[in-house]
Design a protein around this motif. Structure first.
Motif, PDB file in Angstrom:
ATOM      1  N   ALA A  71      36.403  49.900  44.645  1.00 19.34           N
ATOM      2  CA  ALA A  71      35.305  49.037  44.215  1.00 19.34           C
ATOM      3  C   ALA A  71      35.645  47.556  44.324  1.00 19.34           C
ATOM      4  CB  ALA A  71      34.922  49.358  42.770  1.00 19.34           C
ATOM      5  N   LYS A  72      36.844  47.234  44.806  1.00 19.74           N
ATOM      6  CA  LYS A  72      37.289  45.848  44.884  1.00 19.74           C
ATOM      7  C   LYS A  72      37.020  45.258  46.260  1.00 19.74           C
ATOM      8  CE  LYS A  72      38.916  45.904  40.674  1.00 19.74           C
ATOM      9  NZ  LYS A  72      40.261  45.419  40.327  1.00 19.74           N
ATOM     10  N   GLU A  73      36.816  43.961  46.304  1.00 16.31           N
ATOM     11  CA  GLU A  73      36.441  43.270  47.533  1.00 16.31           C
ATOM     12  C   GLU A  73      37.471  43.440  48.651  1.00 16.31           C
ATOM     13  OE1 GLU A  73      36.035  39.263  46.233  1.00 16.31           O
ATOM     14  OE2 GLU A  73      38.161  39.012  45.720  1.00 16.31           O
ATOM     15  N   ASN A  74      38.751  43.539  48.287  1.00 14.89           N
ATOM     16  CA  ASN A  74      39.821  43.670  49.274  1.00 14.89           C
ATOM     17  C   ASN A  74      40.377  45.080  49.353  1.00 14.89           C
ATOM     18  OD1 ASN A  74      41.081  43.727  46.819  1.00 14.89           O
ATOM     19  ND2 ASN A  74      42.607  42.142  47.284  1.00 14.89           N
ATOM     20  N   GLY A  75      39.764  46.020  48.623  1.00 10.94           N
ATOM     21  CA  GLY A  75      40.252  47.388  48.624  1.00 10.94           C
ATOM     22  C   GLY A  75      41.555  47.594  47.880  1.00 10.94           C
ATOM     23  N   ARG A  76      41.967  46.607  47.109  1.00 12.44           N
ATOM     24  CA  ARG A  76      43.206  46.674  46.333  1.00 12.44           C
ATOM     25  C   ARG A  76      42.896  46.439  44.857  1.00 12.44           C
ATOM     26  NH1 ARG A  76      47.296  48.431  49.871  1.00 12.44           N
ATOM     27  NH2 ARG A  76      46.937  47.473  51.903  1.00 12.44           N
ATOM     28  N   TRP A  77      43.777  46.942  43.989  1.00 10.96           N
ATOM     29  CA  TRP A  77      43.480  46.819  42.561  1.00 10.96           C
ATOM     30  C   TRP A  77      43.382  45.366  42.111  1.00 10.96           C
ATOM     31  CZ3 TRP A  77      46.704  44.101  39.452  1.00 10.96           C
ATOM     32  CH2 TRP A  77      48.046  43.986  39.795  1.00 10.96           C
ATOM     33  N   TRP A  78      44.071  44.454  42.802  1.00  9.66           N
ATOM     34  CA  TRP A  78      44.087  43.054  42.354  1.00  9.66           C
ATOM     35  C   TRP A  78      42.895  42.236  42.843  1.00  9.66           C
ATOM     36  CZ3 TRP A  78      48.045  45.148  45.406  1.00  9.66           C
ATOM     37  CH2 TRP A  78      48.018  44.806  46.756  1.00  9.66           C
ATOM     38  N   GLY A  79      41.948  42.821  43.536  1.00  7.96           N
ATOM     39  CA  GLY A  79      40.763  42.089  43.961  1.00  7.96           C
ATOM     40  C   GLY A  79      39.695  42.050  42.877  1.00  7.96           C
ATOM     41  N   ARG A  80      38.639  41.287  43.139  1.00 10.54           N
ATOM     42  CA  ARG A  80      37.475  41.259  42.261  1.00 10.54           C
ATOM     43  C   ARG A  80      36.549  42.420  42.603  1.00 10.54           C
ATOM     44  NH1 ARG A  80      36.249  36.485  39.384  1.00 10.54           N
ATOM     45  NH2 ARG A  80      34.760  37.884  38.374  1.00 10.54           N
ATOM     46  N   ALA A  81      35.873  42.941  41.602  1.00 14.05           N
ATOM     47  CA  ALA A  81      34.880  43.986  41.835  1.00 14.05           C
ATOM     48  C   ALA A  81      33.756  43.437  42.715  1.00 14.05           C
ATOM     49  CB  ALA A  81      34.322  44.488  40.512  1.00 14.05           C
ATOM     50  N   ALA A  82      33.393  44.175  43.746  1.00 15.40           N
ATOM     51  CA  ALA A  82      32.375  43.748  44.718  1.00 15.40           C
ATOM     52  C   ALA A  82      31.120  44.587  44.541  1.00 15.40           C
ATOM     53  CB  ALA A  82      32.908  43.894  46.133  1.00 15.40           C
ATOM     54  N   PRO A  83      29.960  43.969  44.304  1.00  8.99           N
ATOM     55  CA  PRO A  83      28.737  44.741  44.042  1.00  8.99           C
ATOM     56  C   PRO A  83      28.445  45.803  45.092  1.00  8.99           C
ATOM     57  CG  PRO A  83      28.356  42.416  43.599  1.00  8.99           C
ATOM     58  CD  PRO A  83      29.717  42.516  44.210  1.00  8.99           C
ATOM     59  N   GLU A  84      28.590  45.463  46.374  1.00  9.33           N
ATOM     60  CA  GLU A  84      28.253  46.427  47.421  1.00  9.33           C
ATOM     61  C   GLU A  84      29.208  47.613  47.430  1.00  9.33           C
ATOM     62  OE1 GLU A  84      31.061  43.405  49.192  1.00  9.33           O
ATOM     63  OE2 GLU A  84      29.322  43.387  47.846  1.00  9.33           O
ATOM     64  N   LYS A  85      30.471  47.384  47.076  1.00 12.89           N
ATOM     65  CA  LYS A  85      31.431  48.489  47.051  1.00 12.89           C
ATOM     66  C   LYS A  85      31.246  49.353  45.803  1.00 12.89           C
ATOM     67  CE  LYS A  85      34.941  46.783  50.156  1.00 12.89           C
ATOM     68  NZ  LYS A  85      36.389  46.735  50.457  1.00 12.89           N
ATOM     69  N   VAL A  86      30.910  48.731  44.685  1.00 11.55           N
ATOM     70  CA  VAL A  86      30.583  49.508  43.484  1.00 11.55           C
ATOM     71  C   VAL A  86      29.360  50.397  43.757  1.00 11.55           C
ATOM     72  CG1 VAL A  86      29.851  49.379  41.076  1.00 11.55           C
ATOM     73  CG2 VAL A  86      31.558  47.765  41.954  1.00 11.55           C
ATOM     74  N   ARG A  87      28.333  49.805  44.383  1.00 15.39           N
ATOM     75  CA  ARG A  87      27.129  50.585  44.690  1.00 15.39           C
ATOM     76  C   ARG A  87      27.424  51.742  45.642  1.00 15.39           C
ATOM     77  NH1 ARG A  87      24.616  45.490  44.782  1.00 15.39           N
ATOM     78  NH2 ARG A  87      24.802  45.377  47.060  1.00 15.39           N
ATOM     79  N   ALA A  88      28.321  51.526  46.602  1.00 17.27           N
ATOM     80  CA  ALA A  88      28.644  52.587  47.559  1.00 17.27           C
ATOM     81  C   ALA A  88      29.264  53.798  46.847  1.00 17.27           C
ATOM     82  CB  ALA A  88      29.611  52.050  48.618  1.00 17.27           C
ATOM     83  N   VAL A  89      30.148  53.543  45.892  1.00 20.93           N
ATOM     84  CA  VAL A  89      30.738  54.654  45.130  1.00 20.93           C
ATOM     85  C   VAL A  89      29.665  55.328  44.278  1.00 20.93           C
ATOM     86  CG1 VAL A  89      32.411  55.290  43.365  1.00 20.93           C
ATOM     87  CG2 VAL A  89      33.021  53.603  45.111  1.00 20.93           C
ATOM     88  N   ALA A  90      28.844  54.525  43.612  1.00 19.40           N
ATOM     89  CA  ALA A  90      27.799  55.081  42.748  1.00 19.40           C
ATOM     90  C   ALA A  90      26.805  55.923  43.547  1.00 19.40           C
ATOM     91  CB  ALA A  90      27.072  53.959  42.000  1.00 19.40           C
ATOM     92  N   LEU A  91      26.402  55.453  44.706  1.00 20.19           N
ATOM     93  CA  LEU A  91      25.449  56.194  45.533  1.00 20.19           C
ATOM     94  C   LEU A  91      26.071  57.497  46.028  1.00 20.19           C
ATOM     95  CD1 LEU A  91      23.874  53.270  47.581  1.00 20.19           C
ATOM     96  CD2 LEU A  91      22.681  54.745  45.949  1.00 20.19           C
ATOM     97  N   ALA A  92      27.324  57.440  46.424  1.00 18.50           N
ATOM     98  CA  ALA A  92      27.998  58.657  46.885  1.00 18.50           C
ATOM     99  C   ALA A  92      28.170  59.670  45.760  1.00 18.50           C
ATOM    100  CB  ALA A  92      29.371  58.296  47.470  1.00 18.50           C
ATOM    101  N   ALA A  93      28.198  59.174  44.516  1.00 21.68           N
ATOM    102  CA  ALA A  93      28.284  60.058  43.349  1.00 21.68           C
ATOM    103  C   ALA A  93      26.933  60.582  42.913  1.00 21.68           C
ATOM    104  CB  ALA A  93      28.953  59.324  42.192  1.00 21.68           C
ATOM    105  N   GLY A  94      25.877  60.168  43.634  1.00 20.49           N
ATOM    106  CA  GLY A  94      24.550  60.667  43.313  1.00 20.49           C
ATOM    107  C   GLY A  94      23.780  59.839  42.333  1.00 20.49           C
ATOM    108  N   ARG A  95      24.218  58.580  42.131  1.00 21.62           N
ATOM    109  CA  ARG A  95      23.500  57.699  41.207  1.00 21.62           C
ATOM    110  C   ARG A  95      22.268  57.089  41.878  1.00 21.62           C
ATOM    111  NH1 ARG A  95      26.740  56.631  36.689  1.00 21.62           N
ATOM    112  NH2 ARG A  95      27.843  58.584  36.382  1.00 21.62           N
TER     113      ARG A  95
END
Length: 279
Positions: free
Chosen positions: A255-279
């Motif tokens: 869910a992070k902008e750089n794909g690493r734990w130390w990045g900031r949460a990125a809205p589009e990546k958070v949404r991608a996980v949520a959508l894949a989870a059926g949200r």
């Protein structure tokens, strides 16, 4: 389940008590360095609060249920019992700001494995749960020998009246010797964590960001009455199959902008996980 745990009544589901969803998605808020850590640069705690709330809103506004607040930049991590008053104070104040936005479904994890400090911070903040990576047994990790925190943390929780704070405990702990030498079976470790009064069990990969296997999730689920969630390696490709086998997941790197734990949460990546989870 079979074995000595069979004599105990089934606990009410902590997942059902804390969250509105049956399959929960929790985002990890990895805080900047806190007061007392080597990398802290003197930011006011109010600034750290703003950071945490921004991260939390990014997760929840894009399909997640809640977040866990972690002092992940306090490197190198201290052992349990070594954390100063400033850690509990900062974590309590910052988490309270997030709880004011999201409610008591918020979790706390003070690294490394600081069960008592996590409970103190969570209880002061009004948060509903803590994550403790090594709840039972002992293992060798980056910080040295780490012992299970169940005995001290449950007594401390009782002493301060923090009984409502639930414990989410890792099984087959990442970054530790158990994940390498396999000196205890997954079934044994699962039953140990439940026997020592955890409320939710966490299946995890071998390192932060590494995927958890379906086999490990099923192996834990089949040996416990407790809810099971995933604590590492969730991404849009595997979230669907993994959630079919458990009760939820904690998500960070994907869910992070750089794909690493130390990045900031990125809205589009958070949404991608949520959508894949059926949200």
């Amino acid at each position: 389940m079979t074995g000595p745990l069979g004599v105990y009544p089934r606990k009410p589901s902590a997942i059902a008590e804390l969250f509105a969803s049956e399959k929960v998605l929790v985002g990890a808020v990895h805080l900047p360095p806190l007061p007392g850590s080597p990398s802290y640069r003197g930011q006011p705690v109010a600034e750290l609060c703003r950071f945490a709330v921004e991260e939390a809103r990014t997760y929840v506004d894009n399909g997640f249920d809640s977040v866990i607040v972690e002092n992940h930049w306090d490197l190198p991590f201290l052992k349990p019992g070594q954390h100063g008053y400033e850690v509990a104070a900062a974590m309590g104040v910052i988490t309270a700001a997030v709880v004011a936005e999201l409610g008591p479904s918020v979790g706390v994890s003070v690294l490394s494995n600081a069960g008592q400090c996590s409970v103190a911070s969570a209880w002061a903040a009004g948060a509903g749960w803590v994550r403790v990576n090594q709840w039972v047994n002992a293992y060798v990790a980056n910080e040295g020998v780490i012992e299970g925190q169940a005995a001290t943390t449950t007594r401390y929780r009782h002493a301060i009246g923090a009984g409502p704070v639930k414990v989410f405990a890792d099984v087959h702990v990442k970054h530790g010797a158990h994940a390498i030498v396999a000196d205890r079976t997954l079934a044994e470790q699962t039953e140990d964590a439940e026997f020592f009064d955890a409320d939710v069990l966490i299946a995890t990969g071998s390192r932060t960001g590494h995927a958890t296997s379906v086999e490990e999730v099923v192996g834990i689920r089949d040996h416990t009455q407790l809810p099971v969630i995933i604590g590492s390696g969730i991404d849009p490709q595997n979230v669907g199959p993994l959630l079919r086998e458990c009760d939820g997941a904690i998500v960070a790197s994907a869910a992070k902008e750089n794909g690493r734990w130390w990045g900031r949460a990125a809205p589009e990546k958070v949404r991608a996980v949520a959508l894949a989870a059926g949200r």
